[in-house]
Structure formats: structure tokens, C-alpha cells
Scaffold this motif. Sequence first.
Motif, PDB file in Angstrom:
ATOM      1  N   VAL A 153       0.839  -1.191   0.000  1.00  8.56           N
ATOM      2  CA  VAL A 153       0.000   0.000   0.000  1.00  8.56           C
ATOM      3  C   VAL A 153       0.877   1.245   0.000  1.00  8.56           C
ATOM      4  N   ALA A 154       0.406   2.275  -0.706  1.00  9.92           N
ATOM      5  CA  ALA A 154       1.018   3.604  -0.656  1.00  9.92           C
ATOM      6  C   ALA A 154      -0.108   4.602  -0.432  1.00  9.92           C
ATOM      7  N   ALA A 155       0.038   5.475   0.573  1.00 14.60           N
ATOM      8  CA  ALA A 155      -1.013   6.435   0.916  1.00 14.60           C
ATOM      9  C   ALA A 155      -0.407   7.817   1.054  1.00 14.60           C
ATOM     10  N   VAL A 156      -1.064   8.807   0.467  1.00 15.95           N
ATOM     11  CA  VAL A 156      -0.600  10.193   0.515  1.00 15.95           C
ATOM     12  C   VAL A 156      -1.347  10.914   1.628  1.00 15.95           C
ATOM     13  N   ASP A 157      -0.597  11.566   2.548  1.00 19.94           N
ATOM     14  CA  ASP A 157      -1.273  12.267   3.636  1.00 19.94           C
ATOM     15  C   ASP A 157      -1.497  13.732   3.276  1.00 19.94           C
ATOM     16  N   THR A 158      -2.085  14.473   4.192  1.00 17.24           N
ATOM     17  CA  THR A 158      -2.455  15.864   3.896  1.00 17.24           C
ATOM     18  C   THR A 158      -1.251  16.785   3.831  1.00 17.24           C
ATOM     19  N   ASN A 159      -0.086  16.331   4.299  1.00 11.94           N
ATOM     20  CA  ASN A 159       1.140  17.119   4.187  1.00 11.94           C
ATOM     21  C   ASN A 159       1.945  16.773   2.942  1.00 11.94           C
ATOM     22  N   GLN A 214       3.152  13.770   2.243  1.00 16.16           N
ATOM     23  CA  GLN A 214       4.077  12.662   2.467  1.00 16.16           C
ATOM     24  C   GLN A 214       3.458  11.372   1.932  1.00 16.16           C
ATOM     25  N   LEU A 215       4.315  10.469   1.450  1.00 11.38           N
ATOM     26  CA  LEU A 215       3.863   9.182   0.948  1.00 11.38           C
ATOM     27  C   LEU A 215       4.233   8.105   1.963  1.00 11.38           C
ATOM     28  N   TRP A 216       3.225   7.475   2.546  1.00 15.30           N
ATOM     29  CA  TRP A 216       3.416   6.410   3.522  1.00 15.30           C
ATOM     30  C   TRP A 216       3.306   5.076   2.797  1.00 15.30           C
ATOM     31  N   GLY A 225       7.473  -4.010   6.984  1.00 16.84           N
ATOM     32  CA  GLY A 225       7.647  -2.742   7.663  1.00 16.84           C
ATOM     33  C   GLY A 225       7.148  -1.537   6.891  1.00 16.84           C
ATOM     34  N   LEU A 226       7.472  -0.350   7.454  1.00 20.62           N
ATOM     35  CA  LEU A 226       6.920   0.923   7.020  1.00 20.62           C
ATOM     36  C   LEU A 226       8.035   1.886   6.613  1.00 20.62           C
ATOM     37  N   ARG A 227       7.776   2.670   5.571  1.00 19.59           N
ATOM     38  CA  ARG A 227       8.668   3.751   5.199  1.00 19.59           C
ATOM     39  C   ARG A 227       7.840   4.968   4.775  1.00 19.59           C
ATOM     40  N   VAL A 228       8.489   6.160   4.830  1.00 20.72           N
ATOM     41  CA  VAL A 228       7.812   7.397   4.469  1.00 20.72           C
ATOM     42  C   VAL A 228       8.695   8.195   3.511  1.00 20.72           C
ATOM     43  N   LEU A 229       8.081   8.629   2.394  1.00 21.42           N
ATOM     44  CA  LEU A 229       8.730   9.568   1.480  1.00 21.42           C
ATOM     45  C   LEU A 229       8.358  10.966   1.948  1.00 21.42           C
ATOM     46  N   SER A 230       9.355  11.813   2.189  1.00 22.30           N
ATOM     47  CA  SER A 230       9.116  13.096   2.853  1.00 22.30           C
ATOM     48  C   SER A 230       8.190  14.017   2.071  1.00 22.30           C
ATOM     49  N   SER A 231       8.204  13.940   0.734  1.00 22.30           N
ATOM     50  CA  SER A 231       7.323  14.800  -0.057  1.00 22.30           C
ATOM     51  C   SER A 231       7.115  14.194  -1.438  1.00 22.30           C
ATOM     52  N   ASN A 249       8.866  15.661  -4.525  1.00 22.67           N
ATOM     53  CA  ASN A 249      10.215  15.266  -4.924  1.00 22.67           C
ATOM     54  C   ASN A 249      10.227  14.444  -6.208  1.00 22.67           C
ATOM     55  N   PHE A 250       9.044  13.936  -6.592  1.00 20.76           N
ATOM     56  CA  PHE A 250       8.983  13.155  -7.831  1.00 20.76           C
ATOM     57  C   PHE A 250       9.481  13.978  -9.016  1.00 20.76           C
ATOM     58  N   LYS A 251       9.228  15.269  -8.997  1.00 20.36           N
ATOM     59  CA  LYS A 251       9.605  16.129 -10.126  1.00 20.36           C
ATOM     60  C   LYS A 251      11.102  16.412 -10.170  1.00 20.36           C
ATOM     61  N   THR A 252      11.749  16.374  -9.002  1.00 13.77           N
ATOM     62  CA  THR A 252      13.133  16.870  -8.943  1.00 13.77           C
ATOM     63  C   THR A 252      14.176  15.794  -8.673  1.00 13.77           C
ATOM     64  N   ASP A 253      13.831  14.760  -7.907  1.00 15.39           N
ATOM     65  CA  ASP A 253      14.825  13.774  -7.492  1.00 15.39           C
ATOM     66  C   ASP A 253      14.920  12.630  -8.499  1.00 15.39           C
ATOM     67  N   LYS A 254      16.139  12.321  -8.870  1.00 15.21           N
ATOM     68  CA  LYS A 254      16.329  11.187  -9.776  1.00 15.21           C
ATOM     69  C   LYS A 254      15.988   9.882  -9.075  1.00 15.21           C
ATOM     70  N   GLN A 255      16.430   9.752  -7.820  1.00 15.55           N
ATOM     71  CA  GLN A 255      16.093   8.578  -7.027  1.00 15.55           C
ATOM     72  C   GLN A 255      15.333   9.024  -5.787  1.00 15.55           C
ATOM     73  N   LEU A 256      14.105   8.586  -5.664  1.00 11.06           N
ATOM     74  CA  LEU A 256      13.296   8.882  -4.484  1.00 11.06           C
ATOM     75  C   LEU A 256      13.721   7.958  -3.356  1.00 11.06           C
ATOM     76  N   THR A 257      13.909   8.538  -2.162  1.00 14.06           N
ATOM     77  CA  THR A 257      14.410   7.758  -1.028  1.00 14.06           C
ATOM     78  C   THR A 257      13.510   7.953   0.183  1.00 14.06           C
ATOM     79  N   THR A 258      13.171   6.857   0.817  1.00 13.20           N
ATOM     80  CA  THR A 258      12.285   6.882   1.983  1.00 13.20           C
ATOM     81  C   THR A 258      13.077   6.732   3.271  1.00 13.20           C
ATOM     82  N   SER A 259      12.388   6.985   4.378  1.00 11.88           N
ATOM     83  CA  SER A 259      13.015   6.870   5.695  1.00 11.88           C
ATOM     84  C   SER A 259      12.084   6.127   6.645  1.00 11.88           C
ATOM     85  N   PRO A 260      12.652   5.409   7.607  1.00  9.91           N
ATOM     86  CA  PRO A 260      11.814   4.815   8.649  1.00  9.91           C
ATOM     87  C   PRO A 260      11.404   5.879   9.657  1.00  9.91           C
ATOM     88  N   ILE A 261      10.395   5.574  10.457  1.00 16.31           N
ATOM     89  CA  ILE A 261      10.012   6.445  11.567  1.00 16.31           C
ATOM     90  C   ILE A 261      10.606   5.847  12.836  1.00 16.31           C
TER      91      ILE A 261
END
Length: 762
Positions: free
Chosen positions: A541-547, A549-551, A557-563, A566-578
Motif C-alpha cells: 500500500v502507498a497512501a498520501v497524507d495531507t502534508n 508525504q507518501l506512507w 515494515g513501514l517507510r515514508v517519502l518526505s514529499s 520530490n517526484f519532479k526533482t529527485d532522480k532517485q526517491l528515497t524513503t526513511s523509517p520512523i
Amino acid sequence: MTKSIFSFLFILSLQMGFSQNKLSWQGYFSYNEIKDVAASNTALYAASENALFSVKTSTNEIKTTTTLDGLSGQTISAMYYSAAFNKRVVGYQNGLLTVLNESDNTILKVVDIISKQLPANVKKINDFMEYEGILYISCDFGIVQFNLKTMLFGDTYFIGNNGAQLQVRQTAILGAYIYAATNNGIRRALVANKNLNDYQQWTQVAADDCVAIRSFDTDLVAINTSGFVYKYNSNSNLFVGFTQLPQPAVALYASADYMVITTAKSLYLYNRQFVLLRQIDNKTIPGITSDFTCATSIAEKLYIGTKADGLLVTTLATSSGFESVTPMGPLRNSIFALENGSDFFWAVYGDYSGEYNPYDLDSYGISKFSKEGWLNIPYSEVLGAKSIVRVLINPTNENQVYMGSSYSGLLKIENNVPTFLYNQTNSGLDEISFIPGYNNDVRVNGGVFDASGNLWLNNSLVKEGLKVFKTNGQWQSYPIDKVLDKSEDVSYGRMAIDKYGTKWLATNRDGVIGFNESSNTFKKITFGPDTGNLPYSDARVAAVDTNGQLWIGTTKGLRVLSSVANFKTDKQLTTSPIIILEDKLAQELLYEQFITDIVVDGANNKWIGTADSGVFMVSEDGKETKYHFTINNSPLPSNGINDIAINKSSGEVFIATDKGMISFRGLATSANQDLSKVYVYPNPVRPEYTGEVKISGLVDQANIKITDVTGNLVFETTAEGGTVAWDTTAFGKYKVASGVYMIFISAEDGIETKVKKVMIIR
């Protein structure tokens, strides 16, 4: 089209006190699969998969009992009613015993059988038989005594040769003996013998593998696995043949005057002289397609349990018709997916394995719940769509609904009527072609509507697995295989879309794929520190929140894409754990958990479903776990979460599990654009009400002040979302007195205001 719209017969809510606050729950259970029935002089008691109901024989009034009332969500295997003690006893496949005291509505769960040092697969409870205040419980390992007065267990009997375990199906008392029908014949012993836990006290009196045994008047009746019915001859001490059934029996019940033998397709009603009074075949009952499971009689009425059509009642007269006396609910308990509109939701029942394998294919109907009640559409009317696994409601026209099938393509429903099935022959969808023998297999497991009303879909195990069904009726495919490691050999999970129009597809091999058609760009987030940093490549599952962020939930496990920007600008999208602190140690939120769903509520909290650990509700940033609901601290019938949906207006959170669905009503409603729809409930607050006053229809960050009529401030808060709650105290110190209280509401900028009143009656 033949459909049945049912009034919802019950609205169940339970104020359950946890370490959190008082929470409001409602149940949406199916009662169609009848496991067992029992009778008193005035009521019929029925057990479905994991819920109970009773029917008053004089009025057909129905009362239900579910996990909201304290039942277990486990699968029921047997039930009994004791007239002497006015108690219902429920047995489960896992060995759990539940006793319901009808006089005070208390429920006691007894775990003695579960706790026995025996293999888990032999603890199933098969039957109950009461004699002189002792309940003899037939289990897959032997017989257990239970005292209905003291509510304590007694001896356990292992009655096989040399004390071996035997699968005991039923027991019966006739004269001085207790008889046990087992998978290794019928055995008996003197019921007054104090040493029945000694296997040598039990002797074999018949060799057949028997499924049932009951005393009826002065006789003893037994049935073997091939459907041969025996009567016991006390003079010869032998069981002699009575009749041969055309198929094996599934249940045998006996009252003072009648005996009922039930097979899957027929039931047979006998009087005390063993005269056949009535034979009923399921194919002769209008609207019934499923097998019989059990039947019993009360006075002149006959109650029949079915596998999927609930409980039926008829009279003993051969010419009488049939009536359903089943509480209304969904077609099945195992709701695989659901989606809600403004004031309704749809539920579907198809499924697949953890590897997205839909076989054996499911042939189930679909259900809708609204203020009018339940609408259940049978499989015969869904145009042959098998294994339906996803619901997609058109946000601009809620009367138009699409349902994804993991085998048959895409089903279209308009105004509650299935109208068209899109597949490889009439649409842009593709069938599996690279696996031999998988003809006509068209898998759609996720979809989203974009801002223009186009429907984007995933199409598993095909080369061009991203499709769009445009508002003009045209289809277009996109070469998503170019970014996949395994090309066609990829199955897709859920889909999401963000405010920039980027579509996010969860995959089982390549993590999450993002696609934006304006730039015709695909990007991949997958396992590995340099390729996206997911904990595993199987994303569900991938869910976009109101800020923005892509959860992302994966099977580990779980990861979050900060914004998502970033799809428009980053060549490689990178997520982070909470990272959270637990016992003063840094921990990864939901480490190694199999995440099945993530849904964002009106206050930007995240509701996260798991495969075996229940539901988590975490704060906006994930640092705080506000709720963790499991079968141990909530009415959840199972920790296996299939789907979650939230009504953004009411804040009701629907949680579908593999054993039934419940909902939780919290405060996280979506914020309104203005204060024109503010309302207060309940109003007035009457003396018997002990809950909170809700103020809904708010704008985000609205300021709320509550004063008495003289202007004394008793409560103040800021809204996070569309609803706030007041516990009717003065800043938590004491309950306010009776009177009228003023509610002053102002938007964050102070320009818009609203004043409401609430009456408190103590």
C-alpha cells in the motif's frame, strides 16, 4: 434483477474503557452461516461463525450477541442451552469455552481446554450433553466435564485403547450408561462410575466411525459416516440398522417429541414412533442455494440452519412455507475490501493469498450498506465476476462504482445494478499470457480516479500493467514494464494519487512505482539504501497524507517519502523509517510488520492495518501511537486486517477483518471549508448519557470556547480536523451543573464565527 434490501435490525455501540478514553464501536457481522442451533421453551438460539442470535418463537423478535458484547471472534463449532441453569454455552474450534448467563447477560470465557498440553489441532469442541448439572464436552481428543453450577472443569476422559486420544463427536445418556460416538466406534461406560478417566472403564459396543449419537425417548440413535442410521437394541446390546440416508448426516437433534436428522441437502423429521413426518430438500425452498447445517424443533415449529442463507423457520406441517429469521448483515464475515461514499459503503469478499494467488476462485456476491439497510447482490447477478477484491467509487458520481476482480477484470455498477464486465475481449485490459494455461485470467487489484474523472487501474502479470479508462470511453496503456525488474511477472497492490497527478502503484517485486503522464516519467522506490530504502521489495500500500508525504507499507515494515513533490526533482526517491522511543530505546515503528493497509483520517492521523497484529492509529508524524486495537483490548474479531476505510464526514473508521467487520467512531473528521454546517450532539444531554458532547462541522484550527450563561469559561480548545469533544466538565475538574451552555466558535483568522447552545440536564 432480484435483490433484497433489509432494514438494519440493530445498531450496536459499546462504551469500552481502555487506557485511552471511552471509545464508540459498532458491529457489522454476517449471520448467514449457521454453525449450530439450540432451543428453550420460548426461544431458538443460533450460532453463526463468531456471533450469536436468539429468536423469540412467539414474535420472531431477534437479539444479537457479538464481539462488542464480549464474545470471542474465533470460529464457533458448537452451542448448547441449559434450561436448568439458564445459560448458553458456546464452544470454539480452538477449544475456547464461553458461557453466557441469560439472567444477567454476563459472559465468561474459559480457557482450560485451550491450555491443555495437547496439539492445537485436536482441541475443537464438537458437542455438549448435560446430565445432572454436569456438561459433558465432546472434543477431538476425548471428553471433558464442566460443572454448570460452579463453572469449573472436572475430569478429562481419554477413552481410546490404552488411553489414546479419540475424536469424540457426541455423547448421550441412556439408562445407566454414557455413550460416546467417536472416529473409532461407539464406546460406553457406567455414568455413575467415579473412574471414567480410566480408559479401561469404557467398552466398545459398535465398530463404525460414527458422527452422531442421541437418546430419543427410550431409544438411542447413532449415525455413521456413510449415513447409515442405527437404533440401539437394549435386549441384544447391539445397534441394529434403521435406515440408510442418501448422503452423510451433518447433525442429529432430539427433543421430547421429535428427532431431526440433517444432511447437507435434506432433513428428516421423525416422531417418537420413528414415523417420518416430513422430509425437506434444500432445492425445494425458494431462494435457497446453500447446504443445510443443522435443524431442531420447538413445539410445532422447525428451525433450519444453512451454510450461507441464514436461519429458516417453518411449521411441522408438510404444506407450510419458509421464512427467514436471520439478523440482517453482509453476505459474509470475511470482508476483503470495502470503500465508503458520503453515507454508504460497499463490501466485497473475493481474496487472494499472500502471493496474490486467487485460486481457488471465489464465487461470491457483493454488499452495500446505507441508511436504508443492507443490499446484498448475489453472485448470480454480478455477471460472472469472480474473486472481487477492490471497490472504486466515482467521486463525482457516487451511483457509479467499479469493482476490481483478481480474475475477471473490472465490474461496473450503476445505481446499484451490475451493468458491464470489462475484460480482455472488450476493453484495454489484458489477460495473463506468459504463463501457460492461464487463459481468460484478467487481474485488477487497484485503481484511482484522477481530477479529470479518468479511472487509472493496475493490471497484474501483464506487460503494460498500468491502464487508464478515460471519461470518453477510451482505454490507454502505459509501458510500466520498462521500469520493472521482472517485466510481466509482477502483481500489483493498492494505488494512490497525489495532488500533482502522480500515480503510485504498490508491487510485489519492485516496491512502489510512481508515474506522472505529464512528463511521461516512471520512478521506482524499492529495497536497498541506494534504490529507495524500503525494508523489502514487496509493497502492499502507498497512501498520501495531507502534508504531501507518501506512507508506504510493505510485508516487512513501514517507510515514508518526505514529499511527493520530490517526484519532479529527485532522480532517485528515497524513503526513511520512523524512529520512536520505546522503553527509552530507539525503535523503528512497525518493524518487520506485514502491513495490509494505510488510511489517513481527517486530522492526518494514520490508521495502519497489519496481517496479524491488529490496527495501529499513529499521530500525524508517526511518533505517537494513539491506539493499538487487537482482539485482546477491543471488539476486533481478528487481528488479521484486510481493509480500512474512513468516512471523512463522520469520522467513522471501518475495519474489515477475516472474521467480521467493526467500526470505530472517533473525532478525526475532515475539516469543513466554513462554519455553515456546525452542529452539536447530543443536544440536550440527558441524565442517563455518560459520553462526550461532540461539536462537528468545524474548520481546521478553529477556536472553541464554552461558557455558562453568566460567561464563566468551562472549556477551550483548538480543532484539529472537523470535530472536537467536550466531556461536560469544567476543564476536567468537575461535571458542570444543569443549564444552558454557550459554544463560541471562531475560525483561525477570526473573520468567521459561529455561536451554538447546548442544554445539560443532570
